[in-house]
Design an enzyme around this catalytic site. Sequence first.
Site, PDB file in Angstrom:
ATOM      1  N   GLY A  97       0.883  -1.143  -0.090  1.00  0.00           N
ATOM      2  CA  GLY A  97       0.084   0.215   0.011  1.00  0.00           C
ATOM      3  C   GLY A  97       1.000   1.368  -0.116  1.00  0.00           C
ATOM      4  CE1 TYR A  98       3.544   2.297  -3.700  1.00  0.00           C
ATOM      5  CE2 TYR A  98       1.433   1.150  -4.043  1.00  0.00           C
ATOM      6  CZ  TYR A  98       2.663   1.166  -4.344  1.00  0.00           C
ATOM      7  OH  TYR A  98       3.423   0.326  -5.162  1.00  0.00           O
ATOM      8  CB  ILE A  99       1.879   6.732   3.444  1.00  0.00           C
ATOM      9  CG1 ILE A  99       1.871   5.240   4.153  1.00  0.00           C
ATOM     10  CG2 ILE A  99       1.649   7.822   4.279  1.00  0.00           C
ATOM     11  CD1 ILE A  99       2.492   5.032   5.177  1.00  0.00           C
TER      12      ILE A  99
END
Length: 168
Positions: A31-33
């Site tokens: 996932g990506y922040i």
Amino acid sequence: MSGFEIERKFLVKKGGAYRSAAYACMHVQQGYIPCETATVRIRLRDDEAFLTIKGKPIDGGLTRYEFEKEITREEAENLLKICRGGVIDKHRYLVKSPDGRHTFEVDEFHGDNDGLVMAEVELSSPDEAFEKPDFIGPEVTGDRRFYNKHMLRYPFCLWRGTLPEEYR
């Protein structure tokens, strides 16, 4: 690990030839922040976990700065909960090039990106020569549609019809 990453991306032909050629396979969730100036990725790869920060691509998407640090599984699970847009789910197969000098990472995507299979090869210089396995198709380096982060917002199921049949 930190330094510049030089990689090229390719579509993979249907049929699963990469599976029988693979010497390893792993389950990957990432996932990506949100970050405006870099890509901040959290990745679970089987029992390992990593925090990766990548700079903006240069050379038409071929090169970019990369920092990666191993973190605990618990840290990764907690960070994945705050990632924007969900999680990319895929299996990664490792396949040696015909001459044995390079390793292709072949990603078979699941969920909304099901049906998409891509391969990456990391190089030591932008002009380094390499041999491709027979199942490797056209190059897509620098095409934003094929960035994992982009596929969270615009998954393959929305644009799969834009690719030739042998790659979807």
